[in-house]
Design a protein around this motif. Sequence first.
Motif, mmCIF file in Angstrom:
data_model
loop_
_atom_site.group_PDB
_atom_site.id
_atom_site.type_symbol
_atom_site.label_atom_id
_atom_site.label_comp_id
_atom_site.label_asym_id
_atom_site.label_seq_id
_atom_site.Cartn_x
_atom_site.Cartn_y
_atom_site.Cartn_z
ATOM 1 N N HIS A 97 0.858 -1.181 0.000
ATOM 2 C CA HIS A 97 0.000 0.000 0.000
ATOM 3 C C HIS A 97 0.895 1.232 0.000
ATOM 4 N N VAL A 98 0.632 2.157 -0.922
ATOM 5 C CA VAL A 98 1.496 3.324 -1.114
ATOM 6 C C VAL A 98 0.645 4.586 -1.015
ATOM 7 N N THR A 99 1.123 5.548 -0.232
ATOM 8 C CA THR A 99 0.526 6.882 -0.185
ATOM 9 C C THR A 99 1.508 7.865 -0.795
ATOM 10 N N TRP A 123 -5.736 1.663 -8.042
ATOM 11 C CA TRP A 123 -5.914 2.945 -7.357
ATOM 12 C C TRP A 123 -6.983 2.830 -6.279
ATOM 13 N N LYS A 124 -6.675 3.378 -5.104
ATOM 14 C CA LYS A 124 -7.633 3.430 -3.994
ATOM 15 C C LYS A 124 -8.318 4.787 -3.953
ATOM 16 N N ASP A 125 -7.562 5.860 -4.051
ATOM 17 C CA ASP A 125 -8.079 7.217 -4.184
ATOM 18 C C ASP A 125 -7.000 8.058 -4.834
ATOM 19 N N ASP A 126 -7.150 9.375 -4.771
ATOM 20 C CA ASP A 126 -6.184 10.253 -5.449
ATOM 21 C C ASP A 126 -4.807 10.240 -4.796
ATOM 22 N N CYS A 127 -4.718 9.805 -3.551
ATOM 23 C CA CYS A 127 -3.448 9.878 -2.828
ATOM 24 C C CYS A 127 -2.947 8.511 -2.353
ATOM 25 N N SER A 128 -3.558 7.414 -2.762
ATOM 26 C CA SER A 128 -3.115 6.095 -2.321
ATOM 27 C C SER A 128 -3.498 5.052 -3.357
ATOM 28 N N ALA A 129 -2.746 3.941 -3.345
ATOM 29 C CA ALA A 129 -2.989 2.863 -4.302
ATOM 30 C C ALA A 129 -2.336 1.593 -3.783
#
Length: 269
Positions: A97-99, A123-129
């Motif tokens: 998991h990367v922010t 992609w999880k959201d605009d700032c994490s994936a």
Amino acid sequence: MFCLSNVTAQKFPEYTLHNEQLHEAGYDAFVTGICFATMANYLGSLVKTPPKGGRVSPTSQLMEPFMNKLAVHMISELPYLNLIGLDLSPDRSHLFHVTFPREWRSSDLHHLFSSVGPVQISWKDDCSAFVALSRKDMARNVLDIPTSPSYVIMPYNKYKEICEYVSEPFQAQEVAPIRQSEPPSELTSKGLKRSHDSLEEVMGPDEEVAELTEREAKKQKPMNPKSSSAATDRQKSAAPFVSRKSITPPDPAAIQMNPRSRYLKDQPM
């Protein structure tokens, strides 16, 4: 040898492999049964002592590992779903998991993990994936990626532990009530009356409120006691007020018996 089983459908002689009637509910069920029977017989041919006649019964021990298992496509880590038990726990050691900053794109993530080979990004959201390595044996090399304040790389197992800890319900500690018991209620003609604390009992005496109350009391108090007593005497000696509604109307029979009233009645107005 793998070959289709010779199966016939009772009461449906027209259902055969040479007379295809696909997308018909009954025929589709017939074809599905042939596939299961063929795979079961092929499984029996792989054991050291094949069953007699080359047919495997649905209740055979060879079928137990495959009972109530639903095949899943396009998911290599989870080949099937267990309908009567727990599912498999796939290995997630290659998942991270990367922010990162909002300005980052997929190319930035590919460049960040370029030292460990190709990756797949979800992609999880605009700032994490979530980033999955194509080569699981390169998972240890992710620790060699230089750290930076602008991004954080976290193994999936650690990320899952944090999420489970945050999602746990908060257990509030019991706090003793301020008042242990309420005062007894007063009994009235209408029932029980709940006793309430006055504002003065809760917040204490208020000097400003006391001063205003005293000032209003002085305004309502008569300035001259003699004048007030004289006014009271005048009210007692005055004639009582009689309402017009309280006067009894005359009786018509009494008017007819009085000759003077008859005379007044005959005179023109």
